[in-house]
Design a protein around this motif. Structure first.
Motif, PDB file in Angstrom:
ATOM      1  N   ILE A  88      -6.236  -1.833   4.904  1.00  0.00           N
ATOM      2  CA  ILE A  88      -5.585  -2.105   6.183  1.00  0.00           C
ATOM      3  C   ILE A  88      -5.666  -3.602   6.514  1.00  0.00           C
ATOM      4  O   ILE A  88      -6.755  -4.175   6.512  1.00  0.00           O
ATOM      5  N   PHE A  96       0.598   3.949  -3.140  1.00  0.00           N
ATOM      6  CA  PHE A  96       0.155   5.336  -2.964  1.00  0.00           C
ATOM      7  C   PHE A  96       1.307   6.333  -3.092  1.00  0.00           C
ATOM      8  O   PHE A  96       1.071   7.506  -3.388  1.00  0.00           O
ATOM      9  N   ALA A 100      -6.366   7.861   7.403  1.00  0.00           N
ATOM     10  CA  ALA A 100      -6.056   7.496   6.009  1.00  0.00           C
ATOM     11  C   ALA A 100      -6.536   8.613   5.089  1.00  0.00           C
ATOM     12  O   ALA A 100      -7.111   8.367   4.037  1.00  0.00           O
ATOM     13  N   GLY A 132     -10.096   4.050   3.120  1.00  0.00           N
ATOM     14  CA  GLY A 132      -8.888   3.694   3.870  1.00  0.00           C
ATOM     15  C   GLY A 132      -8.951   2.299   4.455  1.00  0.00           C
ATOM     16  O   GLY A 132      -8.017   1.501   4.301  1.00  0.00           O
ATOM     17  N   VAL A 159       0.830  -1.206   0.000  1.00  0.00           N
ATOM     18  CA  VAL A 159       0.000   0.000   0.000  1.00  0.00           C
ATOM     19  C   VAL A 159       0.866   1.257   0.000  1.00  0.00           C
ATOM     20  O   VAL A 159       0.554   2.246  -0.674  1.00  0.00           O
ATOM     21  N   ASP A 208      -0.026   5.266  11.370  1.00  0.00           N
ATOM     22  CA  ASP A 208      -0.629   3.979  11.007  1.00  0.00           C
ATOM     23  C   ASP A 208      -1.937   3.849  11.788  1.00  0.00           C
ATOM     24  O   ASP A 208      -1.939   3.899  13.022  1.00  0.00           O
ATOM     25  N   ALA A 209      -3.035   3.679  11.066  1.00  0.00           N
ATOM     26  CA  ALA A 209      -4.351   3.617  11.715  1.00  0.00           C
ATOM     27  C   ALA A 209      -4.449   2.478  12.723  1.00  0.00           C
ATOM     28  O   ALA A 209      -5.308   2.488  13.605  1.00  0.00           O
ATOM     29  N   GLN A 210      -3.571   1.492  12.585  1.00  0.00           N
ATOM     30  CA  GLN A 210      -3.628   0.333  13.488  1.00  0.00           C
ATOM     31  C   GLN A 210      -2.929   0.607  14.825  1.00  0.00           C
ATOM     32  O   GLN A 210      -2.997  -0.219  15.739  1.00  0.00           O
ATOM     33  N   GLY A 221      -4.989  10.758   3.226  1.00  0.00           N
ATOM     34  CA  GLY A 221      -4.343  10.915   1.922  1.00  0.00           C
ATOM     35  C   GLY A 221      -4.061  12.357   1.560  1.00  0.00           C
ATOM     36  O   GLY A 221      -3.468  13.127   2.335  1.00  0.00           O
ATOM     37  N   ASP A 251      -2.168   9.981   7.706  1.00  0.00           N
ATOM     38  CA  ASP A 251      -2.065   8.948   6.672  1.00  0.00           C
ATOM     39  C   ASP A 251      -0.755   8.189   6.880  1.00  0.00           C
ATOM     40  O   ASP A 251       0.189   8.684   7.502  1.00  0.00           O
ATOM     41  N   TYR A 252      -0.724   7.003   6.306  1.00  0.00           N
ATOM     42  CA  TYR A 252       0.430   6.111   6.424  1.00  0.00           C
ATOM     43  C   TYR A 252       1.515   6.442   5.400  1.00  0.00           C
ATOM     44  O   TYR A 252       2.680   6.123   5.591  1.00  0.00           O
TER      45      TYR A 252
HETATM   46  C1  LIG Z   1      -7.574   5.469  -1.551  1.00  0.00           C
HETATM   47  S1  LIG Z   1      -6.613   6.472  -0.493  1.00  0.00           S
HETATM   48  C2  LIG Z   1      -7.834   7.489   0.273  1.00  0.00           C
HETATM   49  C3  LIG Z   1      -7.337   8.851   0.656  1.00  0.00           C
HETATM   50  C4  LIG Z   1      -8.423   9.827   1.131  1.00  0.00           C
HETATM   51  N1  LIG Z   1      -9.077   9.357   2.316  1.00  0.00           N
HETATM   52  C5  LIG Z   1      -9.432  10.170   0.066  1.00  0.00           C
HETATM   53  O1  LIG Z   1     -10.624  10.114   0.345  1.00  0.00           O
HETATM   54  O2  LIG Z   1      -9.033  10.515  -1.035  1.00  0.00           O
HETATM   55  C6  LIG Z   1      -6.208   5.328   0.769  1.00  0.00           C
HETATM   56  C7  LIG Z   1      -5.217   5.869   1.754  1.00  0.00           C
HETATM   57  O3  LIG Z   1      -5.116   4.951   2.855  1.00  0.00           O
HETATM   58  C8  LIG Z   1      -3.820   5.069   3.362  1.00  0.00           C
HETATM   59  N2  LIG Z   1      -3.522   3.944   4.246  1.00  0.00           N
HETATM   60  C9  LIG Z   1      -3.357   2.658   3.891  1.00  0.00           C
HETATM   61  N3  LIG Z   1      -3.063   1.905   4.976  1.00  0.00           N
HETATM   62  C10 LIG Z   1      -3.063   2.748   6.027  1.00  0.00           C
HETATM   63  C11 LIG Z   1      -2.826   2.585   7.423  1.00  0.00           C
HETATM   64  N4  LIG Z   1      -2.509   1.402   7.949  1.00  0.00           N
HETATM   65  N5  LIG Z   1      -2.907   3.665   8.226  1.00  0.00           N
HETATM   66  C12 LIG Z   1      -3.213   4.882   7.710  1.00  0.00           C
HETATM   67  N6  LIG Z   1      -3.430   5.097   6.404  1.00  0.00           N
HETATM   68  C13 LIG Z   1      -3.367   4.051   5.566  1.00  0.00           C
HETATM   69  C14 LIG Z   1      -2.967   5.132   2.110  1.00  0.00           C
HETATM   70  O4  LIG Z   1      -1.680   5.633   2.370  1.00  0.00           O
HETATM   71  C15 LIG Z   1      -3.806   6.039   1.217  1.00  0.00           C
HETATM   72  O5  LIG Z   1      -3.419   7.377   1.314  1.00  0.00           O
END
Ligand SMILES: C[S@@+](CC[C@H](N)C(=O)[O-])C[C@H]1O[C@@H](n2cnc3c(N)ncnc32)[C@H](O)[C@@H]1O
Length: 250
Positions: A145, A28, A70, A141, A24, A122-124, A72, A93-94
């Motif tokens: 995950i 991204f 997340a 988001g 991921v 990290d959301a986790q 972005g 965001d990650y």
């Molecule tokens: C499809 S994008 C969505 C971005 C934004 N929320 C939007 O509506 O445009 C997904 C996002 O999830 C983030 N992401 C993935 N895994 C994550 C995690 N474990 N913790 C936080 N963010 C995460 C990615 O880095 C990416 O920016």
């Protein structure tokens, strides 16, 4: 725990977390600059309407402290700034490359004087105290995950009791003809749009796979209910191609 384990987000099958986490971040990082154009074109402009509904369901007022998980490039955050003007938004965001785009948008004034801070999180495993936020939002988001229950429990932990979570995610149209059309679009349309905007077809094959592997509306609602939320509801948009789940923290 709800009986869930770490999965490969492309297939929904059990796998070590690093498989999904490394992919991921790579995906991204590669597509950050073209991400918004892709989203807008591939949803035929519906993305704005979906975001506005998400904001409408999130119970945000002028005094709310909001966490965008997340987040972005800030699509949700800036929609909230435009429509609600809350007290503060923590945009997390990650993937640093996604937040770099968001930071440029803040410098360009898209936050409309709402205080917005950005942080790689990290959301986790979030670095926030218990009961810190009135509202948590997340768009597209949770599907990315590998330990979704863990991320949901983290959201429940950082929300104040009674606080609202609103999660927008691609989902499964309940009607068979819509579902068949949507599957075909995911298989051929999404990779084609992705290749057009970024030249990285494989990244968008992953996005399509992850959408098809994501739990259906009711199953995801049950996962939320098992992770510290009450009053879990969902609303389908665009025939169920996307759904917004809302709930309150216990
Ligand atoms: C499809 S994008 C969505 C971005 C934004 N929320 C939007 O509506 O445009 C997904 C996002 O999830 C983030 N992401 C993935 N895994 C994550 C995690 N474990 N913790 C936080 N963010 C995460 C990615 O880095 C990416 O920016």
């Amino acid at each position: 725990m709800g009986g869930y384990s770490t999965i490969d987000t492309a297939t929904g099958r059990e796998a070590p977390a690093h498989v999904s986490e490394e992919r991921v971040k790579a995906v991204f990082t590669e597509i950050a600059e073209q991400y918004e154009q892709f989203n807008h074109a591939s949803s035929f402009g519906q993305d704005r309407r979906w975001l506005e509904r998400l904001v409408g369901l999130a119970n945000i007022t002028g005094t709310s402290r909001v966490l965008d998980v997340a987040g972005g490039t800030g699509e949700v955050t800036f929609a909230i700034c435009r429509l609600r003007h809350p007290a503060h938004i923590m945009l997390t965001d990650y993937t640093p490359a996604m937040l770099e785009v968001a930071e440029r948008r803040i410098q360009a004034g898209e936050n409309r004087s709402v205080p917005v801070d950005t942080m790689v999180v990290d959301a986790q495993d979030m670095p926030f105290d218990d009961d810190s936020f009135d509202v948590v939002t997340m768009a597209y988001g949770i599907r990315n995950i590998p330990d979704r229950p863990r991320a949901l429990r983290e959201i429940a932990r950082v929300l104040k009791p009674g606080g609202t979570v609103a999660i927008l995610e691609f989902s499964t149209p309940p009607l068979l003809p819509c579902r068949l059309f949507y599957r075909a679009y995911l298989k051929w349309g999404i990779p084609a749009w992705g290749e057009h905007f970024t030249g990285k077809r494989d990244d968008f094959v992953y996005l399509s796979q992850s959408i098809q592997a994501f739990p259906r509306q009711q199953e995801f609602a049950q996962m939320m209910a098992s992770c510290g939320f009450q009053d879990v509801k969902y609303e389908n948009l665009s025939f169920g191609a996307v759904a917004i789940h809302t709930a309150t923290a216990c």
